[in-house]
Design a protein around this motif. Structure first.
Motif, mmCIF file in Angstrom:
data_model
loop_
_atom_site.group_PDB
_atom_site.id
_atom_site.type_symbol
_atom_site.label_atom_id
_atom_site.label_comp_id
_atom_site.label_asym_id
_atom_site.label_seq_id
_atom_site.Cartn_x
_atom_site.Cartn_y
_atom_site.Cartn_z
ATOM 1 N N LYS A 1 37.175 44.820 21.568
ATOM 2 C CA LYS A 1 35.935 44.826 22.337
ATOM 3 C C LYS A 1 35.700 46.236 22.859
ATOM 4 C CE LYS A 1 36.398 39.996 23.382
ATOM 5 N NZ LYS A 1 36.492 38.953 24.379
ATOM 6 N N LYS A 2 34.419 46.632 22.890
ATOM 7 C CA LYS A 2 34.119 47.994 23.310
ATOM 8 C C LYS A 2 32.818 48.121 24.091
ATOM 9 C CE LYS A 2 32.548 48.861 18.615
ATOM 10 N NZ LYS A 2 32.807 49.539 17.380
ATOM 11 N N HIS A 3 32.109 47.030 24.280
ATOM 12 C CA HIS A 3 30.834 47.078 24.992
ATOM 13 C C HIS A 3 30.923 46.346 26.326
ATOM 14 C CE1 HIS A 3 29.572 47.508 20.711
ATOM 15 N NE2 HIS A 3 28.949 48.539 21.259
ATOM 16 N N PHE A 4 30.135 46.820 27.276
ATOM 17 C CA PHE A 4 30.106 46.258 28.625
ATOM 18 C C PHE A 4 29.936 44.735 28.586
ATOM 19 C CE2 PHE A 4 28.234 45.154 32.673
ATOM 20 C CZ PHE A 4 28.870 45.983 33.586
ATOM 21 N N ASN A 5 28.957 44.253 27.811
ATOM 22 C CA ASN A 5 28.685 42.807 27.769
ATOM 23 C C ASN A 5 29.836 42.010 27.163
ATOM 24 O OD1 ASN A 5 26.224 43.001 29.052
ATOM 25 N ND2 ASN A 5 25.091 43.261 27.143
ATOM 26 N N GLU A 6 30.594 42.618 26.263
ATOM 27 C CA GLU A 6 31.764 41.935 25.701
ATOM 28 C C GLU A 6 32.839 41.744 26.768
ATOM 29 O OE1 GLU A 6 31.838 43.303 21.047
ATOM 30 O OE2 GLU A 6 32.477 44.784 22.534
ATOM 31 N N PHE A 7 33.033 42.761 27.607
ATOM 32 C CA PHE A 7 34.006 42.632 28.696
ATOM 33 C C PHE A 7 33.528 41.589 29.703
ATOM 34 C CE2 PHE A 7 34.490 47.321 27.686
ATOM 35 C CZ PHE A 7 35.590 47.136 26.861
ATOM 36 N N LYS A 8 32.239 41.598 29.968
ATOM 37 C CA LYS A 8 31.648 40.659 30.937
ATOM 38 C C LYS A 8 31.788 39.221 30.442
ATOM 39 C CE LYS A 8 29.238 39.644 34.557
ATOM 40 N NZ LYS A 8 30.030 39.189 35.661
ATOM 41 N N THR A 9 31.600 38.994 29.161
ATOM 42 C CA THR A 9 31.738 37.655 28.590
ATOM 43 C C THR A 9 33.168 37.146 28.739
ATOM 44 O OG1 THR A 9 29.979 38.101 27.007
ATOM 45 C CG2 THR A 9 31.449 36.279 26.484
ATOM 46 N N SER A 10 34.135 38.020 28.565
ATOM 47 C CA SER A 10 35.543 37.631 28.686
ATOM 48 C C SER A 10 35.944 37.327 30.127
ATOM 49 C CB SER A 10 36.452 38.738 28.161
ATOM 50 O OG SER A 10 36.311 38.869 26.785
ATOM 51 N N GLN A 11 35.293 37.990 31.060
ATOM 52 C CA GLN A 11 35.627 37.845 32.485
ATOM 53 C C GLN A 11 34.349 37.462 33.246
ATOM 54 O OE1 GLN A 11 38.859 38.279 33.121
ATOM 55 N NE2 GLN A 11 39.348 39.196 31.169
ATOM 56 N N PRO A 12 33.839 36.251 33.063
ATOM 57 C CA PRO A 12 32.543 35.897 33.652
ATOM 58 C C PRO A 12 32.516 35.909 35.180
ATOM 59 C CG PRO A 12 33.591 33.976 32.654
ATOM 60 C CD PRO A 12 34.428 35.161 32.299
ATOM 61 N N ASN A 13 33.658 35.802 35.830
ATOM 62 C CA ASN A 13 33.695 35.825 37.293
ATOM 63 C C ASN A 13 33.663 37.232 37.871
ATOM 64 O OD1 ASN A 13 33.850 33.029 37.401
ATOM 65 N ND2 ASN A 13 36.075 33.056 37.265
ATOM 66 N N MET A 14 33.742 38.235 37.025
ATOM 67 C CA MET A 14 33.729 39.622 37.472
ATOM 68 C C MET A 14 32.267 40.082 37.569
ATOM 69 S SD MET A 14 35.576 43.017 35.816
ATOM 70 C CE MET A 14 35.514 42.278 34.217
ATOM 71 N N SER A 15 31.923 40.666 38.702
ATOM 72 C CA SER A 15 30.552 41.161 38.870
ATOM 73 C C SER A 15 30.335 42.405 38.018
ATOM 74 C CB SER A 15 30.280 41.478 40.343
ATOM 75 O OG SER A 15 30.963 42.655 40.721
ATOM 76 N N ASN A 16 29.088 42.706 37.742
ATOM 77 C CA ASN A 16 28.752 43.906 36.976
ATOM 78 C C ASN A 16 29.216 45.168 37.692
ATOM 79 O OD1 ASN A 16 27.570 42.331 35.020
ATOM 80 N ND2 ASN A 16 25.471 42.758 35.644
ATOM 81 N N VAL A 17 29.098 45.181 39.019
ATOM 82 C CA VAL A 17 29.510 46.354 39.797
ATOM 83 C C VAL A 17 31.013 46.565 39.674
ATOM 84 C CG1 VAL A 17 29.708 47.291 42.142
ATOM 85 C CG2 VAL A 17 27.578 46.183 41.416
ATOM 86 N N VAL A 18 31.780 45.495 39.790
ATOM 87 C CA VAL A 18 33.238 45.610 39.688
ATOM 88 C C VAL A 18 33.637 46.032 38.275
ATOM 89 C CG1 VAL A 18 35.420 44.328 39.779
ATOM 90 C CG2 VAL A 18 33.710 44.010 41.577
ATOM 91 N N LEU A 19 33.002 45.471 37.262
ATOM 92 C CA LEU A 19 33.290 45.871 35.881
ATOM 93 C C LEU A 19 32.986 47.350 35.683
ATOM 94 C CD1 LEU A 19 34.070 45.451 32.950
ATOM 95 C CD2 LEU A 19 31.801 44.466 32.546
ATOM 96 N N SER A 20 31.824 47.781 36.143
ATOM 97 C CA SER A 20 31.450 49.189 36.013
ATOM 98 C C SER A 20 32.448 50.093 36.736
ATOM 99 C CB SER A 20 30.043 49.395 36.574
ATOM 100 O OG SER A 20 29.673 50.737 36.492
ATOM 101 N N ASP A 21 32.826 49.720 37.957
ATOM 102 C CA ASP A 21 33.790 50.514 38.728
ATOM 103 C C ASP A 21 35.155 50.553 38.043
ATOM 104 O OD1 ASP A 21 31.893 51.049 40.653
ATOM 105 O OD2 ASP A 21 32.679 49.619 42.119
ATOM 106 N N THR A 22 35.564 49.431 37.467
ATOM 107 C CA THR A 22 36.870 49.374 36.808
ATOM 108 C C THR A 22 36.875 50.214 35.538
ATOM 109 O OG1 THR A 22 37.215 47.161 37.722
ATOM 110 C CG2 THR A 22 38.670 47.828 35.935
#
Length: 140
Positions: free
Chosen positions: A46-67
């Motif tokens: 996986k290499k795209h933001f939305n792919e990471f978000k799909t795997s971790q649906p409880n993670m907010s976009n802000v937290v994903l971006s910060d991580t």
């Protein structure tokens, strides 16, 4: 031949120094809640933001971006932005340093399978999980 070792007290003082302790260093590096999931996803391709978000649906976009920014700052991943047909496309890739974390993740898998959850899975299922992670994490 007689080997002379430093006293345990001196060794303990050295190991307890944060700057000298590799366990402390790796703990500091990976001490964020979603880091392991994102790294696992990257090893899965996986290499795209939305792919990471799909795997971790409880993670907010802000937290994903910060991580992702944190992992980039630590030198574990790189961010590649390109434009295709006037659309911005962002991809994330493991760096050489990031790829080397595979052995740490693999040891965690083994510990989870054979120590923490020793009696919860059949041996055949554990073997299957182990082999899949060997392939995912490029363990030879």
């Amino acid at each position: 031949m007689i080997k002379i070792f430093k006293s345990k007290k001196i060794m303990s003082e050295i190991v307890n120094q944060k700057s000298a302790c590799p366990i402390h260093s790796i703990t500091e590096l990976l001490n964020r809640k979603w880091v392991f999931g994102i790294l696992r996803d990257m090893f899965l391709g996986k290499k795209h933001f939305n792919e990471f978000k799909t795997s971790q649906p409880n993670m907010s976009n802000v937290v994903l971006s910060d991580t992702l920014k944190y992992l980039e700052k630590q030198g574990l991943i790189i961010k590649n932005v390109c434009y295709e047909e006037s659309q911005k496309k962002t991809e994330y890739y493991l760096t050489e340093k990031g790829e080397k974390i595979n052995a740490v993740l693999y040891e965690m898998v083994l510990y989870g399978l054979y120590v923490l959850e020793d009696d919860l899975r059949t041996e055949e299922y554990k073997k299957q999980i182990k082999e899949e992670y060997e392939e995912i994490l490029n363990i030879n």
